[in-house]
Design a protein around this motif. Sequence first.
Motif, PDB file in Angstrom:
ATOM      1  N   ILE A 285      -0.312  10.965   8.728  1.00 40.66           N
ATOM      2  CA  ILE A 285       0.034   9.752   9.481  1.00 40.66           C
ATOM      3  C   ILE A 285      -0.627   9.786  10.863  1.00 40.66           C
ATOM      4  O   ILE A 285      -1.130   8.756  11.349  1.00 40.66           O
TER       5      ILE A 285
ATOM      6  N   ALA B 132      -4.228   8.650  10.521  1.00 41.16           N
ATOM      7  CA  ALA B 132      -4.315   7.192  10.292  1.00 41.16           C
ATOM      8  C   ALA B 132      -4.056   6.431  11.597  1.00 41.16           C
ATOM      9  O   ALA B 132      -4.783   5.492  11.937  1.00 41.16           O
TER      10      ALA B 132
ATOM     11  N   SER C  66       4.101   8.331   1.969  1.00 38.48           N
ATOM     12  CA  SER C  66       3.460   8.318   3.295  1.00 38.48           C
ATOM     13  C   SER C  66       2.039   8.879   3.220  1.00 38.48           C
ATOM     14  O   SER C  66       1.111   8.311   3.785  1.00 38.48           O
TER      15      SER C  66
ATOM     16  N   ALA D  59      -1.213   6.710   3.985  1.00 34.86           N
ATOM     17  CA  ALA D  59      -2.082   7.178   5.083  1.00 34.86           C
ATOM     18  C   ALA D  59      -3.499   7.397   4.565  1.00 34.86           C
ATOM     19  O   ALA D  59      -4.479   7.043   5.223  1.00 34.86           O
TER      20      ALA D  59
ATOM     21  N   THR E   4       0.258   1.075   8.927  1.00 34.57           N
ATOM     22  CA  THR E   4       0.280   2.236   9.817  1.00 34.57           C
ATOM     23  C   THR E   4       1.545   2.260  10.679  1.00 34.57           C
ATOM     24  O   THR E   4       2.113   3.321  10.934  1.00 34.57           O
TER      25      THR E   4
END
Lengths: 255, 269
Positions: B20, B23, B135, B139, B184
């Motif tokens: 994450i 990203a 997630s 991502a 995001t």
Amino acid sequence: MDSTAQKNKILIRVEDVSFHYGHQTVLSHVSLDMHTGDFLAVIGPNGSGKTTLIKIILGLLEPDQGRVKILGRSLGGFSEWSKLGYVPQNATHVDPFFPVSVKEVVDMGLIKEARSKQAGKEKGMEAISWALKQVDMEDQQNHRIGNLSGGQQQRVFIARAIVNKPVILFLDEPTTGVDAETQDRFYEMLGVLNKKEKMTIVLVTHDIGIVNKHVNRVACLNQKLIYHGDHDEFCRSEAFKSMLEGGHHLVSHRH
Amino acid sequence: MEAFLGYGFLQRALLAGIFIAVACALLGVFLILRRDAMIGHGMAHVTFAGIALGLLLSVVPLYTALAVTVVSVVGIIKIKKKAGLYGDTAIAIFSSAGFALGILFVSLGRSFNVDLFSYLFGDILAIGNEEVWLSVFLALVVIFVIVLNYKKLLFMTFDSESAKAAGIKVNRLDMLVGILTAVTVVLGMKVVGILLVSAMIVLPAAAGLQLAGNFKRAILLSVAVSVVSVLGGLVCSLCLDLPASGTIVFAAFIIFLLFFLIKLRRDRK
């Protein structure tokens, strides 16, 4: 095809184009052709529709009436964008905080080139070096563009526009904010691209004097097309005299 | 450290957090340079409505948050163009409407206030298996799309008109950036919570932009700052028994401050 026919090949055809911003007419029934080898200056006073015409040709604006053909194809079906190069107005108003190098700016121009993915990095680097060499900016390729002078930035934008070796190069008021000496060198460089690299050049300007040395064709606009033809004939024409006498904001200075 | 890494909850937090972080940083650089940094903040408010809706309907909140945020970002882009509004005005309209809707949903489902707190303040150390993989997957999608369109995005961000004249579908790409931002923001919410998610997008990118001489370096620096902030923040959180969301964002802020001071000193020379 003989050389004369090749030289006179129509690259851009503008047919009966009109454009309005709200109720204000910007272009009214404009028709003109641009040919191979032309170094065409599109001139006219402020608000005469010069930039609008170029934006319509490039597909950035849609005309209210009329149509444009590029390399024999209507704008809607045109996809060979690598054959057109464009340097927009105010190109030198670069955000000084944008962290982008000269090389990265020129590389943006390669996006249009469909072969670039296959041809790989090496060919791309060769093209970038060639383009930067044409504008004498090879030594500055790793510099941040925001740190360069207005004249240098302008040359980088020309390099981006020519990196694909386009058939036609459009420049919209390219020397705004650039000093007189740099302007002279700049037009000499365009002359070389036109003659040596056989690039057709379309230059939007309100400065008719500065282009005297290099252009061979003139299109004079003031909403309508007032004149389109040879540069020398234009200087002797009534259209030229009446524009100067009419107090239009054109700059004229002989070399 | 080995003992720490033996914990399943920490492995999950690290895995999701790092992906994450990458990203967020990638997208953040483009958003800041497009002067769209506040879109993350606006989207976070909208995400609040999505989370509250999920809790109200007993659906996985991540899914409803994704749906509501994506629809809102499309709305922002459309209304900006059709109504001729400035970008920040369109964001303000949707973020306030989203937050108001969230308050109404919370009021309708009084029992889920405790769950809602974990989304408001983030709780990456409590992330579950399903959420980790979702997630990481999302991502990766964001990272892949940005890398694939890297040159086009750079051209459009630097000089939108010339990009359009070069045949790049700028409007389509604008929409793509909007949707990636929505995804995001929802992802970042898992790490630092709704209230701090815009920091995950803005701070590492802002730090990277302080010292970068070219765009590639700006991207790499921002990604590095983002990952270091997540790692450092998690370690501080565990060692000092502090909330991870606060330590991660504060770590990013400290790095930004450090880079800013280095830049000031460099510029003076």
